[in-house]
Enzyme design. Structure first.
Site, short mmCIF file in Angstrom:
data_model
loop_
_atom_site.label_atom_id
_atom_site.label_comp_id
_atom_site.label_asym_id
_atom_site.label_seq_id
_atom_site.Cartn_x
_atom_site.Cartn_y
_atom_site.Cartn_z
N TYR A 168 0.86 -1.19 0.00
CA TYR A 168 0.00 0.00 0.00
C TYR A 168 0.89 1.23 0.00
CZ TYR A 168 -3.95 -2.98 1.50
OH TYR A 168 -4.92 -3.94 1.59
N LEU A 172 -18.53 -1.37 2.22
CA LEU A 172 -19.28 -0.29 1.58
C LEU A 172 -19.07 -0.30 0.07
CD1 LEU A 172 -18.85 2.66 4.11
CD2 LEU A 172 -20.74 1.04 3.88
N ARG A 209 -16.50 -0.07 -1.77
CA ARG A 209 -15.57 0.97 -2.22
C ARG A 209 -16.25 2.33 -2.41
NH1 ARG A 209 -11.11 -2.09 -3.20
NH2 ARG A 209 -11.53 -4.29 -3.68
N GLY A 210 -17.24 2.57 -1.58
CA GLY A 210 -17.92 3.86 -1.59
C GLY A 210 -19.31 3.84 -2.18
N SER A 265 -21.80 3.88 0.52
CA SER A 265 -21.59 4.90 1.55
C SER A 265 -22.77 5.84 1.69
CB SER A 265 -20.34 5.72 1.23
OG SER A 265 -20.55 6.51 0.05
#
Length: 329
Positions: free
Chosen positions: A54, A204, A206-207, A210
């Protein structure tokens, strides 16, 4: 609190995924990232998930900086290894050779500023290396005290069985959400049979789940979602229609879409620990609110009616990355 499988560490019911603080989701503020990690620990979250790839080590260094002014013993650090990157941030497969993973763990320990990693796992299956060889080398790291527990990520039922025959596996990390339920057929029954826990990322989606995503949102080329099939064209329109249906269910119960989505994952079993990818204290606070959402059977039925299994439009990853997921085979 819960335990990761039969043999893993005791962790909080929700964990914090750190990837977005360094990579793949656009710019992030380091100061706010550290403050978010501190807020998570202060709120009782103990499981902190990172990967050596990362930001090409940046994420581990960020976690080290956060833990310098926190209690290391309070944190359960989970690290993924083996994913290969190039200088432009591209992907070059996976390396799970015993000699390589021992090199990877040495660098991770130094970057993290710790003498042990609580859960260590290959990020993806390396088709060139038998899983027995990888787990055998990791067992040597456990024996030496460099890692405490062995985990896996995105592998299928057969690989789980072969790995568990070599050494106890604490948990499997895999994507699981209302929009990604592929593990329910074979993988979920297998981990439960073997006494392996689940830490689930992408809760979620990846949004998408959300409640804050809009179809006009601009994404830089370095953002993973700019290339994700679920965020493209008609797929995105269809997926946001599903979110709107879920929003109606959430609002009828006086909670946000995100809280319902996280609570749904947590409600699938005490052996499942959702990882939330909050990059700010504001998003963390919203995610933590999911712990207070008690879903009745009526609620669960309404939620799954809003987003039935296999309703998502588009694959989880673009085709080249899908090819590396043993869990999809």
């Amino acid at each position: 609190m819960t335990t990761l499988g039969k043999t893993g560490p005791t962790v909080s019911r929700i964990g914090l995924g750190l990837m977005g603080m360094s990579d793949l989701y656009g710019p992030a503020d380091e100061k706010e990232s550290v403050a978010t990690i501190h807020a998570a620990l202060d709120a009782g979250l103990t499981l902190l998930d990172t990967g050596d790839f990362y930001g090409m080590g940046h994420n581990e260094l960020l976690l080290r900086d956060a833990l310098r002014t926190a209690n290391r013993d309070q944190a359960v650090i989970s690290v993924k290894f083996g994913a290969l990157r190039d200088p432009d941030g591209g992907w070059a497969g996976a390396d799970n050779r015993p000699v390589a993973l021992k090199n990877f763990v040495a660098y991770s320990l130094r970057r993290l500023g710790t003498d042990h990693i609580d859960v260590y796992r290959p990020a993806r299956l390396d088709p060139a290396v038998p899983i027995e060889d990888t787990i055998g080398a990791m067992a040597e790291l456990v024996q030496a005290g460099h890692i405490r527990h062995i985990g896996l990520s995105e592998v299928g039922a057969d690989t789980l069985r072969r790995a568990a025959a070599v050494h106890p596996i604490a948990d499997l990390q895999i994507e699981y959400s209302l929009l990604s339920r592929g593990l329910e057929k074979d993988i979920l029954p297998t981990v439960r049979e073997l006494g392996i826990g689940l830490t689930t990322y992408g809760v979620l989606s990846r949004g998408l789940l959300s409640g804050h995503w809009t179809p006009t949102r601009d994404l830089p080329p370095t953002d993973f979602r700019a290339h994700s099939p679920r965020f493209q064209g008609d797929n995105l329109d269809r997926n946001l229609e599903l979110v709107d249906t879920l929003r109606a269910v959430a609002e009828a119960r006086g909670v946000t879409v995100a809280k319902v989505a996280i609570a749904w994952v947590a409600a699938q079993g005490e052996d499942i620990v959702p990882l939330v990818g909050a990059r700010t204290r504001t998003r963390l606070t919203e995610s933590l609110g999911a712990l207070d959402v008690a879903l009745s059977q009526e609620d669960l039925t309404a939620i799954e009616s809003a987003i039935p299994p296999d309703a998502a439009a588009g694959d989880r990853y673009a085709a080249p990355l899908m090819a590396h997921l043993d869990s999809e085979r």
